[in-house]
Write an enzyme that holds these catalytic residues in place. Structure first.
Site, PDB file in Angstrom:
ATOM      1  N   TYR A 230       0.819  -1.220   0.000  1.00 50.38           N
ATOM      2  CA  TYR A 230       0.000   0.000   0.000  1.00 50.38           C
ATOM      3  C   TYR A 230       0.853   1.272   0.000  1.00 50.38           C
ATOM      4  O   TYR A 230       0.390   2.319   0.475  1.00 50.38           O
ATOM      5  CB  TYR A 230      -0.946   0.000   1.198  1.00 50.38           C
ATOM      6  CG  TYR A 230      -2.169  -0.882   1.027  1.00 50.38           C
ATOM      7  CD1 TYR A 230      -3.058  -0.691  -0.038  1.00 50.38           C
ATOM      8  CD2 TYR A 230      -2.472  -1.893   1.936  1.00 50.38           C
ATOM      9  CE1 TYR A 230      -4.193  -1.478  -0.187  1.00 50.38           C
ATOM     10  CE2 TYR A 230      -3.606  -2.688   1.797  1.00 50.38           C
ATOM     11  CZ  TYR A 230      -4.467  -2.472   0.729  1.00 50.38           C
ATOM     12  OH  TYR A 230      -5.599  -3.261   0.583  1.00 50.38           O
TER      13      TYR A 230
ATOM     14  N   PHE B 253      -6.158   7.251   6.244  1.00 44.84           N
ATOM     15  CA  PHE B 253      -6.572   5.871   6.479  1.00 44.84           C
ATOM     16  C   PHE B 253      -5.408   4.882   6.408  1.00 44.84           C
ATOM     17  O   PHE B 253      -5.626   3.671   6.547  1.00 44.84           O
ATOM     18  CB  PHE B 253      -7.685   5.459   5.505  1.00 44.84           C
ATOM     19  CG  PHE B 253      -7.316   5.542   4.043  1.00 44.84           C
ATOM     20  CD1 PHE B 253      -6.657   4.499   3.411  1.00 44.84           C
ATOM     21  CD2 PHE B 253      -7.635   6.673   3.306  1.00 44.84           C
ATOM     22  CE1 PHE B 253      -6.317   4.569   2.069  1.00 44.84           C
ATOM     23  CE2 PHE B 253      -7.299   6.754   1.956  1.00 44.84           C
ATOM     24  CZ  PHE B 253      -6.640   5.699   1.338  1.00 44.84           C
TER      25      PHE B 253
ATOM     26  N   ASN C 237     -13.743  -3.655   3.046  1.00 40.48           N
ATOM     27  CA  ASN C 237     -14.475  -3.903   1.794  1.00 40.48           C
ATOM     28  C   ASN C 237     -14.100  -5.235   1.133  1.00 40.48           C
ATOM     29  O   ASN C 237     -14.216  -5.383  -0.075  1.00 40.48           O
ATOM     30  CB  ASN C 237     -14.291  -2.728   0.842  1.00 40.48           C
ATOM     31  CG  ASN C 237     -12.815  -2.421   0.589  1.00 40.48           C
ATOM     32  OD1 ASN C 237     -11.949  -3.210   0.960  1.00 40.48           O
ATOM     33  ND2 ASN C 237     -12.545  -1.304  -0.053  1.00 40.48           N
TER      34      ASN C 237
ATOM     35  N   HIS D 215      -9.220  -7.023  -2.336  1.00 35.00           N
ATOM     36  CA  HIS D 215      -8.303  -6.154  -3.074  1.00 35.00           C
ATOM     37  C   HIS D 215      -8.103  -6.752  -4.458  1.00 35.00           C
ATOM     38  O   HIS D 215      -8.026  -7.970  -4.603  1.00 35.00           O
ATOM     39  CB  HIS D 215      -6.937  -6.084  -2.381  1.00 35.00           C
ATOM     40  CG  HIS D 215      -5.861  -5.512  -3.266  1.00 35.00           C
ATOM     41  ND1 HIS D 215      -5.677  -4.157  -3.412  1.00 35.00           N
ATOM     42  CD2 HIS D 215      -4.962  -6.114  -4.092  1.00 35.00           C
ATOM     43  CE1 HIS D 215      -4.687  -3.965  -4.289  1.00 35.00           C
ATOM     44  NE2 HIS D 215      -4.242  -5.126  -4.707  1.00 35.00           N
TER      45      HIS D 215
END
Ligand code: IDP
Ligand code: MG
Length: 140
Positions: free
Chosen positions: A50, A58, A117, A120
């Site tokens: 990331y 975040f 969510n 990925h």
């Protein structure tokens, strides 16, 4: 243009017992799972994965979340699979992700600092190559 992409089932997807459902959607679409592993990623791996989000509000919650439990990593293959899995996954925000997508059907907002969510998917051929190297250490 057969491609490989990296799919991750994030810790929320594993904790909610959705591994099978999510992999079944990928297979039902016609893509092929060519490598699969389960691990709890450390912050070094996640920081590299990331890196584009370093400094965003975040980022730390994202690394906390992603290192909180096991993740399933899959190398998924097919023509235009990078674009195709992103469509299957749906938009980042699970509240507005389209019904029919993984995030739209199975995800919701839990009121936390990071959006949980479920999945990925690599967003470009360059990202896929880089991310597959991180999670699988080279080509099949
Ligand atoms: P993507 O997973 O749809 O490619 P990215 O923008 O690459 O979305 O963000 C990586 C992850 O960081 C997202 O999947 C989500 O878990 C989290 N995230 C992204 N943007 C936000 C935000 O604005 N608030 C909270 N979490 C976010
Ligand atoms: Mg992304």
């Amino acid at each position: 243009m057969t491609q490989d992409t990296l799919v991750l089932i994030k810790p929320d997807g594993v904790a909610r017992n959705l591994i099978g459902v999510i992999l079944a959607r990928i297979e039902a679409k016609g893509y092929v799972i060519v490598d699969l592993r389960m691990l709890t990623p450390d912050r070094a791996l996640l920081g590299a994965h990331y890196a584009e989000h370093l400094g965003k509000p975040f980022f730390d919650p994202l690394l906390d979340f992603m290192s909180s439990g096991p993740v399933v990593a899959a190398r998924v293959r097919g023509h235009r699979v990078i674009e195709g899995f992103r469509a299957l996954a749906g938009a980042t925000d699970p509240t507005t992700a389209a019904p029919g997508s993984i995030r739209g059907d199975l995800g919701r907002d839990w009121g936390e600092r990071v959006q949980k969510n479920l999945v990925h998917g690599s967003d470009s051929p360059a990202s896929a190559e880089r991310e597959l190297g991180l999670w699988f250490g080279g080509t099949v």
